[in-house]
Enzyme design. Structure first.
Site, PDB file in Angstrom:
ATOM      1  N   SER A 150      30.764  20.636  76.886  1.00  0.00           N
ATOM      2  CA  SER A 150      30.756  21.785  77.781  1.00  0.00           C
ATOM      3  C   SER A 150      31.928  21.648  78.738  1.00  0.00           C
ATOM      4  CB  SER A 150      29.448  21.815  78.580  1.00  0.00           C
ATOM      5  OG  SER A 150      29.499  22.773  79.609  1.00  0.00           O
ATOM      6  N   TYR A 183      22.805  17.751  83.586  1.00  0.00           N
ATOM      7  CA  TYR A 183      23.509  18.353  82.448  1.00  0.00           C
ATOM      8  C   TYR A 183      24.951  17.857  82.410  1.00  0.00           C
ATOM      9  CZ  TYR A 183      25.417  22.054  79.430  1.00  0.00           C
ATOM     10  OH  TYR A 183      26.045  22.754  78.424  1.00  0.00           O
TER      11      TYR A 183
END
Length: 270
Positions: A147, A160
């Site tokens: 990401s 995350y």
């Protein structure tokens, strides 16, 4: 297409979002004289079967293989099933993952453990189970969904971000180890892609966030993302950033970290 012709492509997280988009894009590239065989994995069997039907590929060319990426001890048997069914594994797309929407001070430690199990440990456990096959073949390509948050930190996503940062350290090291064996690794850092990621994100207590973020809703279409990713994989890119202007943050982190820090501090909402 020549890169995928007669290849076995295993996609995790294939029941929705990025994984589903990759499966459908790969199937669109298949031709009778250049077939592609797919292994589709996620937890939800009914959704995997829906995606399998949508590929339009012959049933013999698609293996629906339900996987819980936190059931690490089951991976060797699942990998063996793929090997017995198709004989080899050429591409492994590692997409399974969950996000987070909560502050550090409020977040239960169990939420961080869950994020690391799904996003990091599940990914490396399946990689380790597949590696012996690829090494024996002398070829193979691992495509790992990280990401933009794997390259920088931002509010409400501490766990995350940590799990995605960890993927870069692990797979950069692995790439150096297996290069001479003929294996390739692509780390892809999506920006905002129009997927259910924020709906399924964990809140501070581990329950679902249940809301579609505006940035997610307005993000890049999954099919557009999948086409760009497959082109990068065909070129054997080591790392690729795909998204909108949010990907500029990666370059700000490298060249103007102070400016990025101010932008992140002033960002409102989850």
């Amino acid at each position: 297409m020549s890169v995928l012709a007669h290849k076995i492509v295993w996609i995790t997280g294939a029941s929705s979002g990025i994984g589903e988009a990759i499966a459908l894009e790969v199937s669109r590239m298949a031709r009778p004289d250049h077939p592609v065989k797919l292994v589709l994995s996620a937890r939800r069997t009914d959704e995997l079967e829906r995606v399998a039907r949508q590929t339009g590929l012959p049933a013999t060319d698609v293996l629906v293989l339900p996987v819980d990426v936190t059931a690490f001890d089951q991976f060797p048997a699942l990998v063996e099933r793929v090997r017995q069914h198709f004989g080899r594994i050429d591409f492994l797309y590692l997409n399974a993952g969950i996000s987070q929407r909560s502050t550090v001070v409020d977040t239960d430690l169990s939420v961080y453990q869950r994020l690391m199990d799904v996003n990091f440990f599940g990914t490396i456990a399946l990689t380790k189970a597949v590696l012996p096959i690829m090494l024996a073949q002398g070829s193979g390509h691992l495509v790992v969904t990280s990401s933009v948050a794997g390259k920088l930190g931002t509010k409400y996503r501490s766990g995350y971000c940590a799990s995605k940062h960890a993927l870069h350290g692990f797979f950069d090291a692995l790439r150096a180890e297996v290069h001479r064996a003929g294996l390739h690794i692509t780390l892809v850092c999506p920006g905002y892609i129009r997927t259910p990621l924020s709906l399924q994100a964990l809140n501070a207590t581990g329950h679902l966030h249940g809301k579609m973020d505006t940035n997610q809703q307005e993000g890049m279409a999954p099919d557009v993302f999948a086409r760009r990713l497959l082109k990068a994989v065909a070129r054997q890119k080591e790392e690729v950033y795909i998204g909108g202007r949010e990907t500029v943050g990666i370059y700000l982190k490298r060249f103007l970290p102070g400016l990025l820090s101010r932008i992140v501090r002033n960002r409102e909402g989850p």
